[in-house]
Design a protein around this motif. Structure first.
Motif, PDB file in Angstrom:
ATOM      1  N   THR A  85      -2.416   9.350  -2.856  1.00  0.00           N
ATOM      2  CA  THR A  85      -1.621   8.210  -3.333  1.00  0.00           C
ATOM      3  C   THR A  85      -0.671   8.654  -4.450  1.00  0.00           C
ATOM      4  N   LEU A 122       2.192  10.287  -2.796  1.00  0.00           N
ATOM      5  CA  LEU A 122       3.016   9.295  -2.082  1.00  0.00           C
ATOM      6  C   LEU A 122       3.834   8.454  -3.050  1.00  0.00           C
ATOM      7  N   ARG A 130       0.769   2.254   6.995  1.00  0.00           N
ATOM      8  CA  ARG A 130       1.642   3.219   6.327  1.00  0.00           C
ATOM      9  C   ARG A 130       2.689   3.705   7.320  1.00  0.00           C
ATOM     10  N   GLU A 170       4.197   8.959   5.683  1.00  0.00           N
ATOM     11  CA  GLU A 170       3.079   8.799   4.743  1.00  0.00           C
ATOM     12  C   GLU A 170       1.774   9.271   5.387  1.00  0.00           C
TER      13      GLU A 170
END
Ligand SMILES: [Zn+2]
Length: 256
Positions: free
Chosen positions: A64, A67, A159, A163
Motif C-alpha cells: 500500500t 501504491l 484495484r 496495482e
C-alpha cells in the motif's frame, strides 16, 4: 546554512530542498562508495531489509505504501524482483546446485506428469523442461501476469490491473526466500524439501493476499486467495502446454 555542491542553492537541513543532494558530505572512502551504491542504486541496507521483513510481517503495508507513491520507505517491486532473482542465482552458484535437478523434483511435486506417456510426449516434456531450466530466472516472473489476471478476475473492481501487478510482483518475488531456504536445507541435509517449500509459499501467498486491504485475515479470505492461485496456475500451465504443442506441430510440419 550550507551551499549545495550540485545546484549551489544555500539552505539548511540534511538534503538540498531543490535537488536532493546531501548537504553534510561524507569522506570519500571505500565504505562510502559501497554504501552509496547499495543504498541509492540497489535500495539495499535499510530499504531492502525493511521491505523484506515488512513482506513477512505485514505485506499489505509495504505494498500500500508503494501504491501510494511512497518511494522512500520500501524498495520498489522491480528492484525487489531484480535483487531477489540475483540472490537466488547466487545461492544456486554458491551451493553448486543445478537448476534442472531442482525443477525435476518441483514438477513431480506439483503433480505435473513426468516420465510417463509415449516417446513423443516424453520428447515434448524434455523440450519444455529444457527450456524452463535455460530460462529459469524468467519462469517465476512468467507466473506474475497470470496471477495478476487471476486476481483481476476474482477480486473484481477492487484495484486496477497495474496495482494488482505491483502487488503480485512483490508477493511472488518474496516467495524466493522460501526457495532459498529450501536450497540450503537440501545442501545441508540432502533432503529435497521443495514440496514443503511450495506449500509454505502457497500458504504465504494465501495469507498475504487475504490480508488485503485491511490487514485482517479470515479463513474465507485465505481460501479465496488460494483459489485465485490455483485458477491462475491452471491457466499458466494450459497456456504453456498449448504453446509447446503449437511449437511441436509447427516444427514437425516444417521438417517434412
Ligand atoms: Zn541542490
Amino acid at each position: 546554512m550550507e551551499k549545495c555542491i550540485n545546484c549551489s542553492l544555500e539552505s539548511g537541513g540534511n538534503y538540498c530542498p531543490n535537488c536532493g543532494q546531501k548537504l553534510h558530505l561524507k569522506k570519500l572512502t571505500l565504505r562510502y562508495i559501497s554504501s552509496e551504491f547499495t543504498d541509492r542504486w540497489l535500495g539495499l541496507d535499510t530499504k531492502f531489509s525493511r521491505s523484506a521483513w515488512g513482506l513477512f510481517l505485514h505485506p499489505e503495508r509495504v505494498i500500500t505504501a508503494y501504491l501510494n507513491r511512497n518511494s522512500v520507505r520500501y524498495i520498489g517491486p522491480l528492484g525487489y524482483y531484480i535483487v531477489m532473482t540475483a540472490l537466488m542465482l547466487i545461492t544456486f552458484e554458491l551451493l553448486g546446485l543445478e537448476v534442472a535437478d531442482f525443477l525435476k523434483s518441483t514438477n513431480e511435486n506439483l503433480g505435473l506428469p513426468s516420465g510417463s506417456g509415449s516417446a513423443r510426449q516424453l520428447a515434448l516434456q524434455e523440450s519444455i523442461s529444457g527450456w524452463v531450466s535455460r530460462n529459469f530466472r524468467f519462469v517465476s516472473a512468467l507466473l506474475i501476469p497470470f496471477l495478476t489476471l487471476g486476481v483481476q478476475w476474482l477480486y473484481r473492481k477492487k484495484r486496477s490491473f497495474l496495482e494488482n501487478l505491483v502487488m503480485i510482483t512483490y508477493l511472488q518475488t518474496h516467495t524466493i526466500w522460501f526457495l532459498i531456504v529450501g536450497l540450503f536445507t537440501f545442501k545441508w541435509t540432502g533432503f529435497w524439501v521443495s514440496q514443503y517449500m511450495t506449500i509454505i509459499s502457497l500458504i504465504y501467498f494465501g495469507w498475504a493476499l487475504g490480508r488485503f486491504n485491511d490487514g485482517k485475515i479470515t479463513f474465507r479470505k485465505f481460501l479465496k486467495a488460494l483459489l485465485t492461485w490455483i485458477v491462475s496456475y491452471i491457466l499458466f500451465i494450459l497456456t504453456l502446454s498449448l504453446m509447446a504443442i503449437v511449437l511441436v506441430v509447427f516444427i514437425g510440419a516444417f521438417k517434412k
